[in-house]
Design a protein around this motif. Structure first.
Motif, PDB file in Angstrom:
ATOM      1  N   LEU A 346       0.833  -1.200   0.000  1.00 21.66           N
ATOM      2  CA  LEU A 346       0.000   0.000   0.000  1.00 21.66           C
ATOM      3  C   LEU A 346       0.870   1.253   0.000  1.00 21.66           C
ATOM      4  N   LEU A 347       0.551   2.179  -0.895  1.00 19.07           N
ATOM      5  CA  LEU A 347       1.170   3.499  -0.869  1.00 19.07           C
ATOM      6  C   LEU A 347       0.285   4.448  -0.076  1.00 19.07           C
ATOM      7  N   CYS A 348      -1.009   4.458  -0.403  1.00 21.12           N
ATOM      8  CA  CYS A 348      -1.978   5.302   0.301  1.00 21.12           C
ATOM      9  C   CYS A 348      -2.750   4.440   1.299  1.00 21.12           C
ATOM     10  N   ARG A 349      -2.453   4.631   2.578  1.00 17.12           N
ATOM     11  CA  ARG A 349      -3.097   3.822   3.609  1.00 17.12           C
ATOM     12  C   ARG A 349      -4.539   4.253   3.850  1.00 17.12           C
ATOM     13  N   CYS A 350      -4.824   5.524   3.636  1.00 18.47           N
ATOM     14  CA  CYS A 350      -6.182   6.024   3.878  1.00 18.47           C
ATOM     15  C   CYS A 350      -7.189   5.376   2.936  1.00 18.47           C
ATOM     16  N   GLU A 351      -6.799   5.224   1.671  1.00 24.07           N
ATOM     17  CA  GLU A 351      -7.725   4.721   0.656  1.00 24.07           C
ATOM     18  C   GLU A 351      -7.343   3.335   0.130  1.00 24.07           C
ATOM     19  N   ASP A 352      -6.370   2.675   0.792  1.00 21.77           N
ATOM     20  CA  ASP A 352      -5.962   1.314   0.413  1.00 21.77           C
ATOM     21  C   ASP A 352      -5.561   1.203  -1.055  1.00 21.77           C
ATOM     22  N   VAL A 353      -4.700   2.104  -1.490  1.00 21.47           N
ATOM     23  CA  VAL A 353      -4.240   2.095  -2.886  1.00 21.47           C
ATOM     24  C   VAL A 353      -2.830   1.514  -2.944  1.00 21.47           C
ATOM     25  N   LEU A 369      -6.969  11.165  -9.542  1.00 27.07           N
ATOM     26  CA  LEU A 369      -8.189  10.995 -10.329  1.00 27.07           C
ATOM     27  C   LEU A 369      -8.466   9.528 -10.631  1.00 27.07           C
ATOM     28  N   GLY A 370      -7.394   8.768 -10.849  1.00 22.31           N
ATOM     29  CA  GLY A 370      -7.572   7.390 -11.279  1.00 22.31           C
ATOM     30  C   GLY A 370      -7.603   6.370 -10.166  1.00 22.31           C
ATOM     31  N   SER A 371      -7.195   6.752  -8.939  1.00 19.99           N
ATOM     32  CA  SER A 371      -7.086   5.741  -7.888  1.00 19.99           C
ATOM     33  C   SER A 371      -7.593   6.195  -6.523  1.00 19.99           C
ATOM     34  N   ARG A 372      -7.932   7.459  -6.366  1.00 19.24           N
ATOM     35  CA  ARG A 372      -8.302   8.055  -5.076  1.00 19.24           C
ATOM     36  C   ARG A 372      -7.110   8.172  -4.129  1.00 19.24           C
ATOM     37  N   CYS A 373      -5.916   7.942  -4.616  1.00 19.14           N
ATOM     38  CA  CYS A 373      -4.729   8.097  -3.786  1.00 19.14           C
ATOM     39  C   CYS A 373      -4.642   9.542  -3.286  1.00 19.14           C
TER      40      CYS A 373
END
Length: 420
Positions: A346-353, A369-373
């Motif tokens: 995971l790179l973005c822990r808030c949005e599990d990206v 825009l494409g991943s919610r990161c």
């Protein structure tokens, strides 16, 4: 919360902000300090249960709090800047506007956190994050703690862990022995830092070392650490990992200040590229409390027309700028750290990206825009900073609100923009 007016507005109540307030107040002008911490001191002088603040920190706090023309407003966050010279802030009791004549940015810095397998397990925190938790009363007595990453902060964290009764299993510093030896050999130029380093020596300190993976099912159980050419697995209860600091420049970018080398660019008088806006401390380049105090005082004096006293501090500032440069060179990050993450990390822990999904994009805006990161609670402060380091993406201008805010605050923002 009501609207406020002041001659000098200072954003940030750490060493730079306190020094700026103390200096600016000598002019007799009204000074307002806005800070997001519950008490003055910033991260380095963070107060909390059982904390014994350094004498210098106590002196600055007491001096500023005793000034009749200085107002300290803590536990507030900056939401937006708009109009000629106005700031919108939010606190527990609501929001408010500040009208100012001159602005001094002392926004500090935050930890650089780089993803690796297992870094989202409970028990894994930033190095400075664990230090802050301990100061706020976290009990770690008897716990096994691995400290890893890079920079002098790791030694301070290890010292805090030991004082709190924790066991430092290893202190893994990614910098090479050669770089560290060169840095240590030059410390005689800054005797106070030499003495400080001797008090923070830790027998668990290991250069050329970094965490490969955090292991565990429901929470952290062990870490795999590369130490030189060998890899060891170390059982532990906590992992505190930080790869240095990055300047908080979002507000400066929103204002339109020039950014250089990922920090707020200032001239010899601590003035930014915009008139009536100054900056000091780690937001102009990470350099420690001594540099922050000197820069803050210079900014405070210059902002209130006292250039003579500012001039007297230039040599002191330059001395600590040289130290900051030595630290930056010694603890430059190993490119191998960019390869720690797997595609499913995971790179973005808030949005599990996961990292693999973000890697497909050409820049931060496209990734959002494409991943919610970056769309979660931290608003990209962790993942966007990591992505810039990993992918070499350029800085992108922030958008308002600078931080998640209540609906009534956003309504107030909309009304103010309509009125403007």
């Amino acid at each position: 919360m009501s609207n406020l007016t002041c001659d000098v507005l200072i954003i940030g109540g750490g060493p730079a902000g306190l020094a700026a307030a103390r200096a600016a107040a000598q002019s007799g002008q009204s000074v307002l300090v806005l800070d997001d911490n519950p008490r003055p001191g910033g991260q380095i002088w963070r107060d909390g249960p059982g904390v014994i603040l350094p004498v210098l920190a106590q002196q600055y706090r007491q001096a500023v709090e005793a000034l009749n023309n200085v107002t300290l407003l803590n536990a507030v966050k900056i939401v937006a800047h708009y109009g000629p010279q106005q700031i919108l802030y939010e606190g527990a009791l609501g929001s408010g506007l500040v009208d100012y004549q001159r602005l001094i940015l002392c926004c500090g810095a935050r930890e650089l956190l780089l993803p690796f397998p297992g870094w989202t397990l409970p028990g894994v925190t930033g190095a400075g994050g664990l230090q802050a938790q301990i100061k706020q009363g976290l009990q770690i007595k008897g716990e096994r703690v691995v400290i890893a990453g890079s920079g002098p902060l790791l030694l301070a964290v290890a010292n805090n862990v030991a004082k709190a009764g924790g066991e430092v299993v290893v202190l893994a510093e990614q910098a090479s022995v050669l770089r560290l030896a060169g840095f240590a050999g030059g410390l005689w130029r800054w005797p106070t830092k030499l003495r400080q380093s001797l008090t923070l020596l830790n027998r668990r300190y290991r250069p050329d070392s970094y965490v490969l993976e955090a292991l565990g099912e429901q929470r952290l159980e062990a870490v795999r650490v590369r130490q030189g050419r060998r890899v060891v697995t170390l059982p532990c209860d906590r992992l505190a990992c930080g790869f240095g600091l990055v300047a908080n420049i979002e507000l400066a970018m929103l204002l339109g200040c020039r950014i250089f080398n990922h920090a707020v660019a200032v001239d010899e008088q601590q003035q930014t590229s915009l008139p009536q806006i100054y900056a000091a401390g780690d937001c102009t380049g990470v350099g420690g409390s001594e540099l922050a105090l000197a820069e803050g005082a210079i900014a405070g004096y210059v902002a209130t027309g006292n250039r003579e006293q500012a001039q007297a501090l230039l040599a002191q500032r330059d001395k600590w700028r040289h130290f900051a440069g030595a630290v930056e060179r010694a603890f430059m990050l190993n490119p191998a750290l960019k390869a720690l993450s797997m595609p499913d990390t995971l790179l973005c822990r808030c949005e599990d990206v996961p990292l693999g999904q973000v890697r497909e994009f050409s820049g931060w805006s496209a990734a959002k825009l494409g991943s919610r990161c970056g769309m979660g609670a931290c608003q990209g402060k962790i993942c966007a900073t990591a992505a810039r380091h990993l992918f070499g993406w350029p800085l992108e201008a922030p958008r308002i609100p600078l931080t998640p805010a209540r609906t009534e605050t956003l309504v107030r923002l909309g009304r103010a923009e309509s009125d403007g």
